[in-house]
Design a protein around this motif. Structure first.
Motif, PDB file in Angstrom:
ATOM      1  N   CYS A  44      -7.842   3.926  -1.031  1.00 15.50           N
ATOM      2  CA  CYS A  44      -7.801   4.032   0.422  1.00 15.50           C
ATOM      3  C   CYS A  44      -7.301   5.398   0.880  1.00 15.50           C
ATOM      4  CB  CYS A  44      -6.875   2.967   1.022  1.00 15.50           C
ATOM      5  SG  CYS A  44      -7.227   1.303   0.478  1.00 15.50           S
ATOM      6  N   TYR A  78      -8.833  -1.571  -3.932  1.00 19.87           N
ATOM      7  CA  TYR A  78      -9.540  -0.484  -3.256  1.00 19.87           C
ATOM      8  C   TYR A  78      -8.716   0.800  -3.275  1.00 19.87           C
ATOM      9  CZ  TYR A  78     -12.573  -4.096  -1.248  1.00 19.87           C
ATOM     10  OH  TYR A  78     -13.459  -5.134  -1.073  1.00 19.87           O
ATOM     11  N   LEU A  86       0.865  -1.176   0.000  1.00 24.39           N
ATOM     12  CA  LEU A  86       0.000   0.000   0.000  1.00 24.39           C
ATOM     13  C   LEU A  86       0.900   1.223   0.000  1.00 24.39           C
ATOM     14  CD1 LEU A  86      -2.544   1.692   0.304  1.00 24.39           C
ATOM     15  CD2 LEU A  86      -2.588   1.100   2.727  1.00 24.39           C
ATOM     16  N   GLN A  92      -3.660   2.666  -2.893  1.00 25.41           N
ATOM     17  CA  GLN A  92      -4.521   1.572  -3.314  1.00 25.41           C
ATOM     18  C   GLN A  92      -3.965   0.250  -2.797  1.00 25.41           C
ATOM     19  OE1 GLN A  92      -4.379   3.056  -7.567  1.00 25.41           O
ATOM     20  NE2 GLN A  92      -6.469   2.243  -7.560  1.00 25.41           N
ATOM     21  N   LEU A 130      -7.459   3.237   8.313  1.00 27.81           N
ATOM     22  CA  LEU A 130      -7.598   3.149   6.868  1.00 27.81           C
ATOM     23  C   LEU A 130      -9.079   3.090   6.538  1.00 27.81           C
ATOM     24  CD1 LEU A 130      -5.680   0.948   4.347  1.00 27.81           C
ATOM     25  CD2 LEU A 130      -8.179   0.863   4.386  1.00 27.81           C
ATOM     26  N   GLU A 131      -9.487   3.913   5.590  1.00 29.96           N
ATOM     27  CA  GLU A 131     -10.876   3.890   5.139  1.00 29.96           C
ATOM     28  C   GLU A 131     -10.883   3.672   3.638  1.00 29.96           C
ATOM     29  OE1 GLU A 131     -13.527   6.829   7.679  1.00 29.96           O
ATOM     30  OE2 GLU A 131     -11.554   7.696   7.336  1.00 29.96           O
ATOM     31  N   THR A 132     -11.576   2.626   3.200  1.00 31.23           N
ATOM     32  CA  THR A 132     -11.708   2.416   1.764  1.00 31.23           C
ATOM     33  C   THR A 132     -12.648   3.487   1.208  1.00 31.23           C
ATOM     34  OG1 THR A 132     -13.477   0.799   2.162  1.00 31.23           O
ATOM     35  CG2 THR A 132     -11.230  -0.040   1.876  1.00 31.23           C
ATOM     36  N   TYR A 138     -10.940   0.477   8.669  1.00 31.36           N
ATOM     37  CA  TYR A 138     -10.045  -0.595   9.104  1.00 31.36           C
ATOM     38  C   TYR A 138      -8.927  -0.002   9.958  1.00 31.36           C
ATOM     39  CZ  TYR A 138     -12.252  -3.200   5.266  1.00 31.36           C
ATOM     40  OH  TYR A 138     -13.157  -3.791   4.436  1.00 31.36           O
TER      41      TYR A 138
END
Length: 275
Positions: A152, A150, A92, A142, A163-165, A112
């Motif tokens: 992110c 996703y 990531l 991503q 972490l938020e998608t 997350y």
């Protein structure tokens, strides 16, 4: 119950790579869940994958099919899909930074927690966390998990990172057709003043614990009352096994729960042979 990581890889900032794990920030155990029960027999309703004209099929025989405009299916094997090599499967990388307040709520999907994989990673992890905290920025990148890539956003959350998608642009419906009929006229001054005073009076720091899921609470109360009543219809959870047509369907969760209960009481269980 200990949390299990749903993704393991590297959080990369330029030339710095930090081993991290990602855990879901949501709890599913707090929800009231039901199973569908066949009333006359009291047995759980099960779902089986079938093909018209063929009947029940094995999971190993199922392929992914992409429907074309010509009405055909392009068949893809699971191994072919898994063979797609994307760097975001294991890395990531934070490729851009934006003001945290710049991302509108409509873009957020699921939260997350991001945690360092080991003690050696904690120093670099804290540096990234503190830098984002100090600049009030969110990092964008991503990652690929569960068969999907996703978008992110990562930002500080307490002592760690959240972490938020995010939704992709093509996933968001255009609001203009829905809002176009609302006139952009000025509100009545007196009504606006009353509304703003009411908002000011009810303004307070956000505290999620001040709110309760009343529907879930009412469901639990209903279940508790039904459990106490002798008139409540009941079905034996142990009467779960079915045999017929040469097939045995095993509910794995029920089997594990029974095994755990028996192991605690010091009993041994025999494995059932498939017919």
């Amino acid at each position: 119950m200990a949390s299990r990581a749903i993704w393991k890889g590297q959080l990369r900032l330029s030339l710095v790579s930090i081993p991290v794990e990602i855990h879901s920030a949501r709890k599913s155990s707090s929800r009231v869940s039901f199973r569908q029960i066949h009333g006359p027999s009291g047995k759980p309703v099960r779902y089986q994958k079938t093909v018209q004209g063929v009947g029940p099929v094995e999971s190993d025989d199922i392929m992914k099919g992409y429907e074309t405009d010509d009405g055909e299916y392009i068949l893809l094997d699971k191994d072919e899909i898994d063979a797609i090599k994307l760097e975001t499967k294991k890395t990531l990388e934070l490729v851009q930074f934006v003001d945290s307040a710049e991302i509108a709520p409509i873009w957020f999907d699921r939260p997350y927690y991001v945690v360092p994989s080991d003690e050696l990673a904690e120093d670099a992890y804290r540096v990234v966390r503190d830098a984002l905290r100090q600049t009030k920025k969110a990092g964008l990148g991503q990652l690929t998990m569960r068969g999907k890539e996703y978008l992110c956003a990562i930002r500080p959350c307490g002592d760690g990172l959240l972490l938020e998608t995010l939704h992709y642009q093509q996933d968001i419906r255009d609001a203009d057709p829905l809002f176009s009929g609302i006139e952009d006229a000025a509100s009545d001054e007196e009504l606006l003043e009353v509304a703003t005073q009411l908002i000011d009076r009810k303004t307070a720091p956000f505290d999620a614990s001040a709110f309760e899921d009343h529907y879930a609470a009412a469901l639990r109360d209903l279940i508790a009352a039904k459990m106490k009543s002798s008139k409540t219809p009941r079905a034996k959870a142990s009467d779960d096994g079915e045999s017929g047509g040469g097939e045995n369907v095993v509910d794995l969760m029920d089997a594990l729960k029974k095994s755990l209960k028996q192991s605690r009481s010091g009993k041994t269980t025999r494995r059932k042979k498939a017919s």
